[in-house]
Design an enzyme around this catalytic site. Structure first.
Site, PDB file in Angstrom:
ATOM      1  N   GLY A   1       0.863  -1.169   0.000  1.00  0.00           N
ATOM      2  CA  GLY A   1       0.000   0.000   0.000  1.00  0.00           C
ATOM      3  C   GLY A   1       0.901   1.220   0.000  1.00  0.00           C
TER       4      GLY A   1
ATOM      5  N   SER B   1       5.934  -5.494  -0.905  1.00  0.00           N
ATOM      6  CA  SER B   1       5.915  -4.092  -1.339  1.00  0.00           C
ATOM      7  C   SER B   1       6.227  -3.148  -0.156  1.00  0.00           C
ATOM      8  CB  SER B   1       4.557  -3.812  -1.988  1.00  0.00           C
ATOM      9  OG  SER B   1       4.565  -2.609  -2.679  1.00  0.00           O
ATOM     10  N   ALA B   2       5.294  -2.339   0.310  1.00  0.00           N
ATOM     11  CA  ALA B   2       5.551  -1.441   1.442  1.00  0.00           C
ATOM     12  C   ALA B   2       6.024  -2.234   2.663  1.00  0.00           C
ATOM     13  CB  ALA B   2       4.300  -0.637   1.785  1.00  0.00           C
TER      14      ALA B   2
ATOM     15  N   HIS C   1       8.952  -3.350  -6.652  1.00  0.00           N
ATOM     16  CA  HIS C   1       8.384  -3.142  -8.005  1.00  0.00           C
ATOM     17  C   HIS C   1       9.437  -2.529  -8.929  1.00  0.00           C
ATOM     18  CE1 HIS C   1       4.261  -3.736  -6.401  1.00  0.00           C
ATOM     19  NE2 HIS C   1       4.640  -2.972  -5.396  1.00  0.00           N
TER      20      HIS C   1
ATOM     21  N   GLU D   1       9.164  -7.426  -9.769  1.00  0.00           N
ATOM     22  CA  GLU D   1       7.925  -8.121  -9.393  1.00  0.00           C
ATOM     23  C   GLU D   1       8.056  -9.609  -9.713  1.00  0.00           C
ATOM     24  OE1 GLU D   1       4.776  -6.056 -11.441  1.00  0.00           O
ATOM     25  OE2 GLU D   1       4.831  -4.388 -10.023  1.00  0.00           O
TER      26      GLU D   1
END
Lengths: 233, 233
Positions: B90, B122-123, B159, B194
């Protein structure tokens, strides 16, 4: 009386630095002989001197001299005495960090509100909004605050990009990021496409250039604004 | 003894949430019956409850229950008692903001160093590095610091995207942004594509997945690291 040009980018694809804006800048800075350049955003990490040379070369074409703010021992006075000011692009976090460190943010706001003609591109445009919270840049330094000049009643997302159709990349689109922003904030955001700019005269803001711009407001669908029209939020 | 999976993304194109990782997670969380989920990053601004439901559905497939940290009155204790922890993606700024606000960052570091199995995507992977300064996210909130867990001796760029050949967009490439970062910082940065992830066991970090990863260090040319090999910085 404000007099500002707030551009999405310094450079459009296939054209030289500031080239697409030079006819506009010639009229805009008509009474200005020397511009004060703020190179703090350091694109690609280049030095203040090197960045200032790039800008000098572009403004030579319309017979305007350039002085880098780093060449002055008192940057606040340089801002107060400037005939015209240009803040170039690069990294918005570092730009804002230096504006705070050098304690010039409030002086810059004062002279812009009083009418010193101002050009911003990219990061130099982001700082014209209320906060820098819609920058695309990487947070490579930690500035003391995200609050910026607030010379316009909304924030800028420079280099605005429409979602890429058919992309397989899972990173968020620009629109998703701005939607996330509006979960936490009320300030409207204008997505300015490369080749677009805003002309601010007093409190009238006109969209210029060949493209529409995308206005994002909390709890509303985004809308496209036409070039040549006033931006009302 | 650390035991972590640090993934570039939760979801690869054309596949369900966490789907590509489930076989790995089944082995990794073999002794875990219930995972503590940290939903603070709120992708697209969704609620903690909605986000937790998405995660529940994915972990059901490998017979693991999920509890959201927001369901506990004492989040610090929830972390200290967790059998396993997952932090989803997020917005990294909001994630780090909440970790500081809820005063759980140091507890999280403690249990991870002590061996509670951890998954980040991700985050949730960005925060495993020394700072969050290589996130791609928009600074939609102002966290009290950019310092994160430091469970690995470098930062993550999730990413990771190679420059797009033939692009006419003038915004900076990922590589340029990381180069700018290294003008101001010494910490190495790993660009994780990714579909790639890191497996951390004690202090050994192995790159997994189908892709190479790009390691950026100050004053050096970036290098591609092979999958299956140890990441040494």
């Amino acid at each position: 009386m404000k007099k500002m040009i707030i551009a999405s980018t310094s450079t459009v694809h296939g054209s030289g630095y500031l080239e697409y804006l030079l006819p506009t800048l010639k009229d805009f800075f008509t009474e200005v002989k020397t511009i004060l350049f703020i190179p703090y955003a350091r694109p690609g990490g280049i030095s203040y001197d090197d960045y200032t040379k790039v800008v000098e070369k572009a403004f030579q074409k319309i017979n305007i001299d350039v002085q880098g703010i780093h060449q002055f021992t008192k940057p606040k006075e340089a801002i107060q005495n400037a005939e015209g000011i240009f803040t170039g692009g690069g990294n918005t976090f570092e730009l804002v960090n230096q504006l705070y460190k050098k304690e010039v943010l409030s002086s810059l706001k004062e002279v812009l509100e009083a009418g010193t003609p101002y050009l911003g591109t990219s990061a130099g445009s982001n700082i014209c909004g209320i906060t820098m919270m819609n920058t695309n840049d990487m947070p490579i330094v930690y500035p003391p605050s995200f609050t910026t000049l607030g010379c316009i009643p909304f924030n800028i997302n420079a280099h605005y990009l429409d979602p890429i159709e058919g992309s397989t990349h899972m990173g968020e689109t620009r629109a998703t990021r701005i939607k996330e922003y509006h979960v936490f904030n009320e300030i409207p955001v204008l997505g300015l496409r490369e080749g677009s700019w805003l002309e601010v005269k007093r409190n009238t803001i006109i969209l210029k250039g060949n493209y529409t711009a995308r206005l994002f407001q909390p709890n509303k669908n985004p809308v496209e604004l036409e070039s040549g029209r006033e931006v009302l939020v």
